[in-house]
Motif scaffolding. Structure first.
Motif, PDB file in Angstrom:
ATOM      1  N   LEU A 164       5.679  -1.331   0.181  1.00 35.62           N
ATOM      2  CA  LEU A 164       5.032  -1.912  -0.997  1.00 35.62           C
ATOM      3  C   LEU A 164       3.668  -1.278  -1.238  1.00 35.62           C
ATOM      4  N   ALA A 165       2.910  -1.069  -0.173  1.00 33.53           N
ATOM      5  CA  ALA A 165       1.590  -0.446  -0.319  1.00 33.53           C
ATOM      6  C   ALA A 165       1.708   0.966  -0.874  1.00 33.53           C
ATOM      7  N   ALA A 166       2.749   1.685  -0.456  1.00 30.81           N
ATOM      8  CA  ALA A 166       2.945   3.044  -0.950  1.00 30.81           C
ATOM      9  C   ALA A 166       3.178   3.074  -2.449  1.00 30.81           C
ATOM     10  N   PHE A 167       3.683   1.974  -2.987  1.00 26.80           N
ATOM     11  CA  PHE A 167       3.914   1.869  -4.430  1.00 26.80           C
ATOM     12  C   PHE A 167       2.817   1.050  -5.120  1.00 26.80           C
ATOM     13  N   GLY A 168       1.706   0.835  -4.401  1.00 26.95           N
ATOM     14  CA  GLY A 168       0.568   0.151  -4.991  1.00 26.95           C
ATOM     15  C   GLY A 168       0.723  -1.344  -5.100  1.00 26.95           C
ATOM     16  N   HIS A 169       1.519  -1.941  -4.207  1.00 25.97           N
ATOM     17  CA  HIS A 169       1.799  -3.369  -4.302  1.00 25.97           C
ATOM     18  C   HIS A 169       1.570  -4.086  -2.975  1.00 25.97           C
ATOM     19  N   THR A 170       1.390  -5.383  -3.084  1.00 23.42           N
ATOM     20  CA  THR A 170       1.531  -6.320  -1.994  1.00 23.42           C
ATOM     21  C   THR A 170       2.840  -7.071  -2.232  1.00 23.42           C
ATOM     22  N   PRO A 171       3.327  -7.844  -1.252  1.00 28.30           N
ATOM     23  CA  PRO A 171       4.509  -8.657  -1.525  1.00 28.30           C
ATOM     24  C   PRO A 171       4.316  -9.566  -2.741  1.00 28.30           C
ATOM     25  N   GLU A 172       3.134 -10.153  -2.858  1.00 31.49           N
ATOM     26  CA  GLU A 172       2.892 -11.046  -3.990  1.00 31.49           C
ATOM     27  C   GLU A 172       2.922 -10.306  -5.321  1.00 31.49           C
ATOM     28  N   SER A 173       2.230  -9.179  -5.413  1.00 35.39           N
ATOM     29  CA  SER A 173       2.161  -8.487  -6.695  1.00 35.39           C
ATOM     30  C   SER A 173       3.513  -7.918  -7.102  1.00 35.39           C
ATOM     31  N   ALA A 174       4.298  -7.453  -6.127  1.00 32.86           N
ATOM     32  CA  ALA A 174       5.613  -6.898  -6.447  1.00 32.86           C
ATOM     33  C   ALA A 174       6.532  -7.968  -7.006  1.00 32.86           C
TER      34      ALA A 174
END
Length: 240
Positions: free
Chosen positions: A190-200
């Motif tokens: 998720l971090a590699a795609f600019g996300h956290t679990p919440e934001s994704a």
């Protein structure tokens, strides 16, 4: 928050009742239960689910994963939510998105028949609560849960909270099932795609258009009605 269920043999089970809808009402309990694999349930565990009203079990796993059985007084429906469409899955498996909400929107758009079979199984299930599960009760189960929650107007914050419960339950699942559920790997992808679990999950849920998906998948009126009323337990999806 959804309602955690204490069931011997499960560490990621919860009833989707008690969650806030956009009109301030709460989702009804005893309609849908999400969980991980049910392989470790003994008679006492099944008795808890039975006492909770469960009469139908929908197993979302691939055929090679499917194991176990259910009591004679429950209906078992095995449906492969993933499918074997390699052109779809290969890039998602290569970069790790398959284990995150980052694949949900594409799955709904490109493989609508996969969720449609689950929708029809829910619509035609006998009276009683429906439990749906995969291996971890995390992302295949999470996709179905997200759709059901959005279908009756569950608030974005409440839906996100439900998704994040699986992260909170990961250690208990590891202890129970004796294997890792790859929490650090999920965070890293998720971090590699600019996300956290919440934001994704939040971004996916915000963009999820249930009515458009019904049209896209060609779902009939009776099945649509079963989903947007949670099998007749709510009158309609609130507006706004």
């Amino acid at each position: 928050m959804p309602t955690a269920l204490s069931v011997d043999g499960l560490a990621n089970a919860r009833d989707l009742g008690g969650m806030e809808r956009s009109d301030g009402s709460l989702t009804p309990s005893g309609v849908f239960v999400r969980a991980e694999m049910l392989d470790r349930l003994d008679e006492s565990g099944w008795a808890v689910l039975r006492d909770h009203g469960v009469r139908t079990v929908i197993d979302l796993r691939r055929p090679e994963e499917a194991t176990g059985s259910v009591p004679d007084d429950m209906l078992l429906v095995r449906l492969d939510l993933d499918g074997d469409e390699r052109d779809f899955w290969a890039p998602l498996e290569a970069d790790g998105r398959w284990g995150t909400p980052l694949y949900y929107a594409a799955h709904l758009q490109q493989l609508p028949h996969r969720l449609a079979q689950v929708v029809h199984a829910i619509a035609s299930a006998p009276r009683g609560a429906v439990v749906f599960h995969c291996g971890a009760g995390w992302d295949r189960t999470g996709l179905v849960a997200a759709f059901l929650l959005k279908a009756i107007g569950v608030s974005e914050d409440a839906a996100v909270a439900d998704y994040l419960v699986s992260f909170a339950n990961a250690d208990a699942m590891t202890a129970l099932h004796g294997r890792s559920f790859d929490v650090e790997e999920r965070h890293a992808v998720l971090a590699a795609f600019g996300h956290t679990p919440e934001s994704a999950f939040r971004g996916m849920y915000r963009e999820l258009d249930v009515d458009e998906w019904f049209r896209h998948a060609g779902v009939g009126e009776d099945a649509v009605r079963a989903i947007v009323t949670w099998r007749g337990h709510v009158d309609a999806r609130p507006q706004g």
